[in-house]
Design a protein around this motif. Structure first.
Motif, PDB file in Angstrom:
ATOM      1  N   VAL A 122      -2.376   6.296  35.066  1.00 25.76           N
ATOM      2  CA  VAL A 122      -2.293   4.911  34.611  1.00 25.76           C
ATOM      3  C   VAL A 122      -0.881   4.377  34.836  1.00 25.76           C
ATOM      4  CG1 VAL A 122      -4.149   5.125  32.920  1.00 25.76           C
ATOM      5  CG2 VAL A 122      -1.804   5.628  32.247  1.00 25.76           C
ATOM      6  N   PRO A 123      -0.742   3.061  34.982  1.00 32.98           N
ATOM      7  CA  PRO A 123       0.586   2.475  35.189  1.00 32.98           C
ATOM      8  C   PRO A 123       1.554   2.829  34.066  1.00 32.98           C
ATOM      9  CG  PRO A 123      -1.128   0.875  35.676  1.00 32.98           C
ATOM     10  CD  PRO A 123      -1.814   2.055  35.061  1.00 32.98           C
ATOM     11  N   GLY A 124       2.850   2.807  34.375  1.00 31.60           N
ATOM     12  CA  GLY A 124       3.884   3.149  33.414  1.00 31.60           C
ATOM     13  C   GLY A 124       4.004   2.125  32.300  1.00 31.60           C
ATOM     14  N   ALA A 125       4.708   2.526  31.249  1.00 34.55           N
ATOM     15  CA  ALA A 125       4.819   1.705  30.041  1.00 34.55           C
ATOM     16  C   ALA A 125       5.370   0.316  30.319  1.00 34.55           C
ATOM     17  CB  ALA A 125       5.700   2.429  29.018  1.00 34.55           C
ATOM     18  N   GLU A 126       6.266   0.192  31.316  1.00 34.67           N
ATOM     19  CA  GLU A 126       6.900  -1.101  31.592  1.00 34.67           C
ATOM     20  C   GLU A 126       5.901  -2.147  32.082  1.00 34.67           C
ATOM     21  OE1 GLU A 126       6.779   1.206  35.377  1.00 34.67           O
ATOM     22  OE2 GLU A 126       7.345   1.653  33.292  1.00 34.67           O
ATOM     23  N   GLU A 127       4.741  -1.712  32.569  1.00 33.40           N
ATOM     24  CA  GLU A 127       3.742  -2.654  33.076  1.00 33.40           C
ATOM     25  C   GLU A 127       2.772  -3.137  31.995  1.00 33.40           C
ATOM     26  OE1 GLU A 127       2.252  -2.255  37.090  1.00 33.40           O
ATOM     27  OE2 GLU A 127       3.192  -0.278  37.234  1.00 33.40           O
ATOM     28  N   TRP A 128       2.779  -2.459  30.858  1.00 30.27           N
ATOM     29  CA  TRP A 128       1.879  -2.840  29.763  1.00 30.27           C
ATOM     30  C   TRP A 128       2.627  -3.811  28.845  1.00 30.27           C
ATOM     31  CZ3 TRP A 128      -3.208  -1.183  29.604  1.00 30.27           C
ATOM     32  CH2 TRP A 128      -3.545  -0.176  30.493  1.00 30.27           C
ATOM     33  N   PRO A 146      -2.686  10.892  29.247  1.00 28.20           N
ATOM     34  CA  PRO A 146      -2.054  11.802  28.284  1.00 28.20           C
ATOM     35  C   PRO A 146      -1.478  11.077  27.072  1.00 28.20           C
ATOM     36  CG  PRO A 146      -0.597  11.431  30.135  1.00 28.20           C
ATOM     37  CD  PRO A 146      -1.872  10.718  30.464  1.00 28.20           C
ATOM     38  N   SER A 147      -1.017  11.849  26.109  1.00 33.99           N
ATOM     39  CA  SER A 147      -0.512  11.298  24.847  1.00 33.99           C
ATOM     40  C   SER A 147       0.812  10.554  25.014  1.00 33.99           C
ATOM     41  CB  SER A 147      -0.344  12.417  23.818  1.00 33.99           C
ATOM     42  OG  SER A 147       0.534  13.412  24.304  1.00 33.99           O
ATOM     43  N   THR A 148       1.420  10.640  26.186  1.00 26.96           N
ATOM     44  CA  THR A 148       2.660   9.897  26.440  1.00 26.96           C
ATOM     45  C   THR A 148       2.401   8.406  26.600  1.00 26.96           C
ATOM     46  OG1 THR A 148       2.400  10.440  28.784  1.00 26.96           O
ATOM     47  CG2 THR A 148       3.882  11.838  27.489  1.00 26.96           C
ATOM     48  N   HIS A 149       1.133   8.021  26.707  1.00 30.32           N
ATOM     49  CA  HIS A 149       0.783   6.616  26.899  1.00 30.32           C
ATOM     50  C   HIS A 149       0.239   6.019  25.603  1.00 30.32           C
ATOM     51  CE1 HIS A 149       1.034   7.929  31.062  1.00 30.32           C
ATOM     52  NE2 HIS A 149       1.039   6.667  31.431  1.00 30.32           N
ATOM     53  N   SER A 150       0.923   5.000  25.112  1.00 26.72           N
ATOM     54  CA  SER A 150       0.471   4.269  23.924  1.00 26.72           C
ATOM     55  C   SER A 150       0.893   2.808  24.065  1.00 26.72           C
ATOM     56  CB  SER A 150       1.066   4.873  22.640  1.00 26.72           C
ATOM     57  OG  SER A 150       0.559   4.219  21.502  1.00 26.72           O
ATOM     58  N   PRO A 151       0.225   2.072  24.967  1.00 26.49           N
ATOM     59  CA  PRO A 151       0.648   0.694  25.256  1.00 26.49           C
ATOM     60  C   PRO A 151       0.530  -0.215  24.040  1.00 26.49           C
ATOM     61  CG  PRO A 151      -1.473   1.164  26.262  1.00 26.49           C
ATOM     62  CD  PRO A 151      -0.948   2.466  25.753  1.00 26.49           C
TER      63      PRO A 151
END
Length: 250
Positions: A122-128, A146-151
């Protein structure tokens, strides 16, 4: 895109005048480039998003949807399409028209369209961004979230993750800050379970799990009081239909 071409296309879009017709057009851009969009599937999305509303029957809603698509074909913003050996009717967008539609969707960071972009993650946090209202990541090769993603996208209403055929795992954290989500499409993925955080999406009105052949268990959905449509068709491994509150299930 050449500036003069963009202005001509944008003029055609603005000339539609009706907001619902413009939203119908923009919804088509959520699909991949050169994609033949089945009319019935597209109209179902329009109903799910509330673009088509206030009519007395499902038949009336679909008739309205077909009328809107016919208008877009007449002004050449959509093209009629067919699939070989298939009697269903389809529409598609010319690449230039789709580029213009995506630019409109992405204005003020309100949309993220990466359908068919061959993404593996999935796209990186800066895109959300916080302004996002629609995100389409359909037809990619995403394998896990993964758990590193929480937009943190409080305004996000529609999230399309369907047709990521290798997607097996979505961490709970992914949905924890998507409280405004109304339409969630996880169809044709390999998920075996839904993240617990999905059951906290109190604004969710539509949950699509079509063709999730590895999905075995869905807990009770009774907490999702806003849910109106749940599609579990072709989820053959599912052990039982979950309990839901006032929901139309297919």
């Amino acid at each position: 895109m050449e500036p003069e071409v963009f202005h001509i296309l944008r003029f055609s879009f603005m000339h539609l005048k009706e907001s619902e017709l413009q939203q119908c057009f923009l919804c088509c851009a959520l699909f991949p480039e050169d994609f033949r969009i089945r009319r019935e599937d597209l109209i179902a999305y329009l109903i799910d998003e509330g673009v088509i509303k206030g009519l007395k029957s499902k038949e009336a809603e679909f008739n309205k949807g077909h009328s809107m698509l016919n208008k877009l074909e007449r002004v050449c913003l959509l093209e009629s399409a067919k699939e070989e050996f298939d009697d269903d009717r389809y529409v598609k967008m010319h690449d230039l028209v789709r580029d213009m539609a995506i630019q409109i969707l992405e204005k003020n960071s309100q949309g993220m369209v990466k359908a068919g972009a061959r993404l593996r993650e999935v796209p990186g946090a800066e895109e959300w961004t916080e302004n996002l209202t629609r995100v389409s990541l359909m037809h990619n090769q995403i394998e896990e979230i993964p758990s590193t993603h929480s937009p943190r996208c409080p305004s996000l209403s529609t999230l399309l993750l369907c047709d990521n055929s290798q997607l097996q795992f979505i961490a709970d954290s992914f949905f924890e800050q998507l409280h405004g989500l109304k339409v969630l499409d996880l169809s044709f993925t390999k998920i075996t379970k839904l993240p617990d955080s999905v059951f906290e999406l109190v604004s969710l009105t539509v949950l699509l799990l079509i063709g999730c052949k590895m999905l075995r268990h869905v807990p009770s959905l009774e907490k999702l009081r806003a849910l109106k449509r749940l599609d579990l068709s072709r989820t053959w491994a599912l052990e039982k239909i979950p309990k839901a509150w006032n929901v139309y299930a297919t």
